[in-house]
Design a protein around this motif. Structure first.
Motif, PDB file in Angstrom:
ATOM      1  N   VAL A   1       9.781   2.674   6.888  1.00 35.69           N
ATOM      2  CA  VAL A   1       8.473   3.284   7.099  1.00 35.69           C
ATOM      3  C   VAL A   1       7.885   2.752   8.409  1.00 35.69           C
ATOM      4  O   VAL A   1       7.787   1.540   8.602  1.00 35.69           O
ATOM      5  N   LEU A   2       7.488   3.657   9.302  1.00 35.63           N
ATOM      6  CA  LEU A   2       6.870   3.274  10.567  1.00 35.63           C
ATOM      7  C   LEU A   2       5.360   3.369  10.435  1.00 35.63           C
ATOM      8  O   LEU A   2       4.827   4.429  10.099  1.00 35.63           O
ATOM      9  N   GLY A   3       4.663   2.273  10.711  1.00 37.05           N
ATOM     10  CA  GLY A   3       3.216   2.241  10.601  1.00 37.05           C
ATOM     11  C   GLY A   3       2.552   1.839  11.899  1.00 37.05           C
ATOM     12  O   GLY A   3       3.212   1.560  12.897  1.00 37.05           O
ATOM     13  N   GLY A   4       1.224   1.769  11.888  1.00 34.41           N
ATOM     14  CA  GLY A   4       0.470   1.371  13.071  1.00 34.41           C
ATOM     15  C   GLY A   4       0.707   2.323  14.228  1.00 34.41           C
ATOM     16  O   GLY A   4       0.808   3.546  14.065  1.00 34.41           O
ATOM     17  N   GLY A   5       0.849   1.768  15.438  1.00 29.28           N
ATOM     18  CA  GLY A   5       1.095   2.576  16.617  1.00 29.28           C
ATOM     19  C   GLY A   5       2.393   3.357  16.530  1.00 29.28           C
ATOM     20  O   GLY A   5       2.517   4.442  17.100  1.00 29.28           O
TER      21      GLY A   5
ATOM     22  N   GLY B   1       5.376   8.842  15.868  1.00 32.19           N
ATOM     23  CA  GLY B   1       6.541   9.061  15.009  1.00 32.19           C
ATOM     24  C   GLY B   1       7.345  10.293  15.351  1.00 32.19           C
ATOM     25  O   GLY B   1       8.588  10.266  15.322  1.00 32.19           O
ATOM     26  N   SER B   2       6.687  11.401  15.708  1.00 36.54           N
ATOM     27  CA  SER B   2       7.412  12.647  15.981  1.00 36.54           C
ATOM     28  C   SER B   2       8.327  12.509  17.190  1.00 36.54           C
ATOM     29  O   SER B   2       9.338  13.211  17.298  1.00 36.54           O
TER      30      SER B   2
ATOM     31  N   GLY C   1       0.814  -1.205   0.000  1.00 31.14           N
ATOM     32  CA  GLY C   1       0.000   0.000   0.000  1.00 31.14           C
ATOM     33  C   GLY C   1       0.848   1.255   0.000  1.00 31.14           C
ATOM     34  O   GLY C   1       0.559   2.224  -0.715  1.00 31.14           O
ATOM     35  N   GLU C   2       1.929   1.250   0.768  1.00 28.71           N
ATOM     36  CA  GLU C   2       2.841   2.400   0.785  1.00 28.71           C
ATOM     37  C   GLU C   2       3.592   2.518  -0.544  1.00 28.71           C
ATOM     38  O   GLU C   2       3.882   3.624  -1.003  1.00 28.71           O
TER      39      GLU C   2
ATOM     40  N   HIS D   1      -0.636   6.312   5.585  1.00 31.34           N
ATOM     41  CA  HIS D   1      -2.012   5.864   5.833  1.00 31.34           C
ATOM     42  C   HIS D   1      -2.273   5.427   7.269  1.00 31.34           C
ATOM     43  O   HIS D   1      -3.389   5.029   7.596  1.00 31.34           O
ATOM     44  N   ARG D   2      -1.229   5.461   8.100  1.00 30.35           N
ATOM     45  CA  ARG D   2      -1.377   5.176   9.522  1.00 30.35           C
ATOM     46  C   ARG D   2      -2.182   3.901   9.766  1.00 30.35           C
ATOM     47  O   ARG D   2      -1.856   2.843   9.281  1.00 30.35           O
ATOM     48  N   SER D   3      -3.294   4.004  10.514  1.00 29.06           N
ATOM     49  CA  SER D   3      -4.085   2.820  10.864  1.00 29.06           C
ATOM     50  C   SER D   3      -4.827   2.229   9.671  1.00 29.06           C
ATOM     51  O   SER D   3      -5.333   1.106   9.737  1.00 29.06           O
ATOM     52  N   GLU D   4      -4.897   2.979   8.567  1.00 31.78           N
ATOM     53  CA  GLU D   4      -5.587   2.487   7.371  1.00 31.78           C
ATOM     54  C   GLU D   4      -4.626   1.767   6.413  1.00 31.78           C
ATOM     55  O   GLU D   4      -5.051   1.338   5.337  1.00 31.78           O
TER      56      GLU D   4
END
Length: 259
Positions: free
Chosen positions: A199-203, A208-209, A56-57, A238-241
């Motif tokens: 790439v950091l996703g989810g929680g 991230g900041s 997706g990314e 897209h974070r949680s999506e």
């Protein structure tokens, strides 16, 4: 519809569309693809959730145009999706990317997979919240108490992130600790795969900041210098999506590669 894409947390036999084992759900041998094909009568593509999110990314997110990157996502567990040469790296049996179960602390706690000291036990939202509860139960003062209405059992990772963003020392310390462990594991990944992007996703994306500066400092200090020349660390678009977007990308990827 061209098909249905499904992202599931665990080891997936992509040829049969079967979820072989999901340690954090206690599921084994679930024929997801067969069940949905029978129900909807169209092609179904089943993949590990982190692998799906990585696609997706690649198609729709921060990794567009990046041929070599690693996607990391932590919610209940920690999963990884590895894109090499513009293709999802699945390994010989399709089970590559289970980075959450790399042993980081051999004498650590027992993981849901049955082994000790897995990486996901040190850096995921569950680990952060557990550390916070321990600290607060020992009498530490924190904004998190107020956000959780003084109910330690109801503390959530989002509350920890919110407190940290407001400068709460207890929340910041817990996230910084997780960031250091994240950085150590990422050093191993970048020394092995030499990606252009993490790439950091989810929680992880939600924090991230706060996490990225800690991760970056650890990586800069510990990784081999040549692999750092092109490396960037970013949060998921897209974070949680991300897994939902990735499920659509599974169908698209299949059609584009095998029209």
């Amino acid at each position: 519809p061209l098909g249905i894409g499904v992202g599931v947390p665990g080891l997936v036999d992509i040829q049969r569309g079967e979820l072989m084992v999901a340690p954090n759900l206690n599921w084994t041998n679930v024929p997801v693809g067969e069940m949905l094909t029978r129900r909807f009568g169209m092609p179904v593509y089943v993949e590990n959730d982190a692998n799906a999110a990585a696609l997706g990314e690649y198609y729709f997110g921060v990794a567009r145009g990046v041929e070599n990157f690693i996607y990391l996502s932590a919610d209940i567990g920690l999963g990884g999706g590895i894109i090499l040469g513009g293709k999802l790296f699945r390994g010989s049996g399709g089970y590559a990317g289970e980075v959450g179960h790399v042993t980081i602390s051999p004498n650590g706690e027992t993981c849901g997979c049955g082994r000790k000291g897995c990486w996901e036990l040190l850096i995921g939202p569950r680990a952060v919240v557990k550390n916070i509860r321990t600290t607060l139960s020992q009498g530490a003062d924190s904004l998190i108490r107020q956000l959780a209405h003084d109910d330690l059992d109801s503390i959530t990772f989002l509350q920890v992130v919110e407190a940290a963003e407001q400068g709460d020392p207890v929340a910041l310390d817990a996230l910084h600790q997780a960031g250091k462990w994240l950085g150590i594991g990422i050093v191993n990944l970048i020394n092995t795969f030499n990606p252009e992007l993490i790439v950091l996703g989810g929680g992880l994306a939600r924090a991230g900041s706060i996490l990225i500066p800690v991760i970056d400092a650890t990586v800069q200090a510990e990784a081999m210098r040549p692999v750092l020349e092109v490396l960037k660390i970013a949060t998921s678009a897209h974070r949680s999506e991300a897994c939902i977007v990735g499920a659509a990308a599974l169908v698209l990827d299949e059609i584009l590669r095998y029209p």
